[in-house]
Design a protein around this motif. Structure first.
Motif, PDB file in Angstrom:
ATOM      1  N   GLU A 114       5.478 -25.944 -61.024  1.00  0.00           N
ATOM      2  CA  GLU A 114       6.647 -25.080 -60.800  1.00  0.00           C
ATOM      3  C   GLU A 114       6.620 -24.484 -59.395  1.00  0.00           C
ATOM      4  O   GLU A 114       7.653 -24.427 -58.708  1.00  0.00           O
ATOM      5  N   ALA A 115       5.450 -24.051 -58.962  1.00  0.00           N
ATOM      6  CA  ALA A 115       5.316 -23.467 -57.616  1.00  0.00           C
ATOM      7  C   ALA A 115       5.652 -24.508 -56.549  1.00  0.00           C
ATOM      8  O   ALA A 115       6.313 -24.204 -55.546  1.00  0.00           O
ATOM      9  N   ARG A 116       5.226 -25.752 -56.787  1.00  0.00           N
ATOM     10  CA  ARG A 116       5.516 -26.837 -55.842  1.00  0.00           C
ATOM     11  C   ARG A 116       7.024 -27.087 -55.748  1.00  0.00           C
ATOM     12  O   ARG A 116       7.586 -27.189 -54.654  1.00  0.00           O
ATOM     13  N   ALA A 117       7.670 -27.158 -56.900  1.00  0.00           N
ATOM     14  CA  ALA A 117       9.127 -27.375 -56.925  1.00  0.00           C
ATOM     15  C   ALA A 117       9.848 -26.233 -56.209  1.00  0.00           C
ATOM     16  O   ALA A 117      10.777 -26.457 -55.423  1.00  0.00           O
ATOM     17  N   ASN A 118       9.400 -25.000 -56.452  1.00  0.00           N
ATOM     18  CA  ASN A 118      10.013 -23.826 -55.815  1.00  0.00           C
ATOM     19  C   ASN A 118       9.847 -23.866 -54.292  1.00  0.00           C
ATOM     20  O   ASN A 118      10.774 -23.553 -53.536  1.00  0.00           O
ATOM     21  N   ALA A 119       8.626 -24.240 -53.853  1.00  0.00           N
ATOM     22  CA  ALA A 119       8.346 -24.262 -52.410  1.00  0.00           C
ATOM     23  C   ALA A 119       9.216 -25.302 -51.703  1.00  0.00           C
ATOM     24  O   ALA A 119       9.803 -25.025 -50.646  1.00  0.00           O
ATOM     25  N   TYR A 120       9.293 -26.494 -52.276  1.00  0.00           N
ATOM     26  CA  TYR A 120      10.097 -27.537 -51.624  1.00  0.00           C
ATOM     27  C   TYR A 120      11.586 -27.210 -51.659  1.00  0.00           C
ATOM     28  O   TYR A 120      12.317 -27.516 -50.710  1.00  0.00           O
ATOM     29  N   GLU A 121      12.028 -26.564 -52.726  1.00  0.00           N
ATOM     30  CA  GLU A 121      13.432 -26.135 -52.788  1.00  0.00           C
ATOM     31  C   GLU A 121      13.696 -25.112 -51.677  1.00  0.00           C
ATOM     32  O   GLU A 121      14.743 -25.151 -51.009  1.00  0.00           O
ATOM     33  N   ALA A 122      12.727 -24.234 -51.455  1.00  0.00           N
ATOM     34  CA  ALA A 122      12.874 -23.186 -50.440  1.00  0.00           C
ATOM     35  C   ALA A 122      12.898 -23.754 -49.021  1.00  0.00           C
ATOM     36  O   ALA A 122      13.555 -23.199 -48.130  1.00  0.00           O
TER      37      ALA A 122
END
Length: 420
Positions: free
Chosen positions: A393-401
């Motif tokens: 989830e953190a990875r998905a959030n970071a790349y979205e950001a």
């Protein structure tokens, strides 16, 4: 209290962000700082290696605590200068910062005190190094003894490559004086894990684990960099690994430095390789990792000022270090062409979208203010960090950001934490 932070990168921005959370702190200065740090601290135009100016500034402003973020000033003895002036400072003295300043020293220390590490030999003669390589097993690792911005390590697959590496480090002086002595080390295989720790000279407290991506390109291809992204915690840092390291590596390293008359106060960064024969030390650093600090510090629950002061006062055993039960991923936005050559001075757009965005951070590394605009000013420009309940989830959030930020020649790896 008034705090001075010395440095100008993403690590120092992460430290400043943590310091700013402390209710004890009224004013933060950063020397020299960057455009992002300037939003939460007052940046001062003094270089990290200008020790006398830093000391004079700390006296003039009646600074209560100075935190040294970078390796060069630590290895150069900035802490000693502050202590001689009667100023309170966080970081190892020069005789302890050698743990990072000389790879030959740290390898010899590990050998002497039976701390698990790769087999090695030290060389200060290129001819002797090449002679040794004639019969050495390949692949093999060459390391410049001194500081080389995290780039002085060459992994050589063939004998010809290794010979060329000796030439690069010792004769061509690609990293200057850092290559006067080199360490030739056996090549280890396994997962790499970074573990940061606080140390007060005798007690060590381990922070949460992290894992860095050093190579410039996807799939761990390309040249070594200062770090293209990182995540925390590492799923490979198991309870068994933790137990082994606590028994044979962490306290043993602190005790070894004390036994050598070099008590270490500050941060020890353990670069570990999880081999088939158990965890081994790849390297020590004498400060927070960059970008590891950008995923570890946002997860720390403690008031960082309390921890810094406990280290300085030799009372770290009284601190219960706590971290959030979640994950964080940092993706570095770099200038295309890094770490070789790249253009800078491009306006960065989209930063305002992170204002008040909980669980998201943009740590500035190579930025500056130019005519009221924030522009690129380095190879690694920004570290975009996001939290999540899980690493995925953190990875998905970071790349979205990362999509919210734009600048000309923006470059990033697309596979940070992909194997998770």
């Amino acid at each position: 209290m008034k705090v001075l932070i010395v440095g100008s990168g993403g690590r120092e921005h992460a430290i400043t962000t943590s310091v700013a959370k402390s209710p004890k702190v009224d004013k933060i200065y950063c020397a020299p700082g960057n455009a992002g740090i300037g939003q939460i601290a007052e940046c001062v135009d003094i270089g990290a290696m200008e020790f006398d100016k830093l000391v004079d500034f700390a006296k003039e402003k009646e600074i209560d605590l100075t935190v040294i973020g970078m390796d060069d000033p630590l290895v150069g003895g900035v802490v000693d200068k502050f202590e001689e002036a009667g100023l309170r400072v966080f970081g190892p003295r020069k005789n302890a910062a050698i743990l990072e300043g000389s790879k030959a020293f740290s390898k010899d220390l590990m050998k002497k005190y039976n701390i698990p590490t790769a087999g090695y030999e030290n060389f200060d003669s290129p001819e002797e190094a090449m002679k040794y390589l004639e019969t050495a097993k390949m692949p093999i690792v060459l390391k410049a003894d001194g500081l080389a911005l995290g780039k002085g390590v060459l992994i050589c697959q063939t004998r010809e490559e290794a010979m060329e590496g000796v030439k690069t480090l010792m004769l061509d002086k690609k990293f200057g004086e850092a290559g006067n002595t080199i360490v030739i080390e056996e090549f280890m295989t396994g997962k790499e894990v970074s573990v940061l720790s606080f140390v007060d000279g005798k007690t060590i407290k381990i922070m949460t684990s992290a894992q860095d991506h050093k190579r410039a390109k996807d799939g761990d291809q390309g040249l070594n960099t200062g770090g293209m992204g990182t995540f925390s915690p590492s799923p490979f840092y198991t309870d068994d690994v933790d137990e082994f390291c606590k028994k044979y590596i962490y306290q043993a390293s602190v005790d070894a430095m004390a036994a050598e008359g070099r008590p270490f106060t500050g941060i020890i960064f353990f670069g570990l390789m999880l081999t088939e024969d158990g965890p081994k030390v790849l390297e020590y650093n004498a400060r927070f990792g960059d970008p590891e600090a950008q995923v570890v510090l946002p997860r720390m629950k403690n008031d960082i000022i309390d921890v810094f002061e406990a280290c300085i006062d030799g009372k770290l055993d009284e601190i219960d270090l706590e971290f959030e039960d979640n994950a964080a991923v940092c993706v570095v936005l770099a200038s295309d062409g890094y770490p070789v050559s790249y253009e800078k001075g491009f306006e960065i757009k989209g930063l305002e979208q992170f204002d008040g965005k909980d669980g998201y951070y943009v740590f500035h590394a190579g930025t500056k203010l130019d005519d009221g605009k924030i522009v690129t000013n380095g190879g690694r420009v920004l570290g975009v960090t996001a939290k999540g309940d899980t690493l995925k989830e953190a990875r998905a959030n970071a790349y979205e950001a990362t999509k919210l930020i734009d600048f000309d020649n923006k470059y990033m790896r697309t596979d940070i934490g992909k194997e998770l």
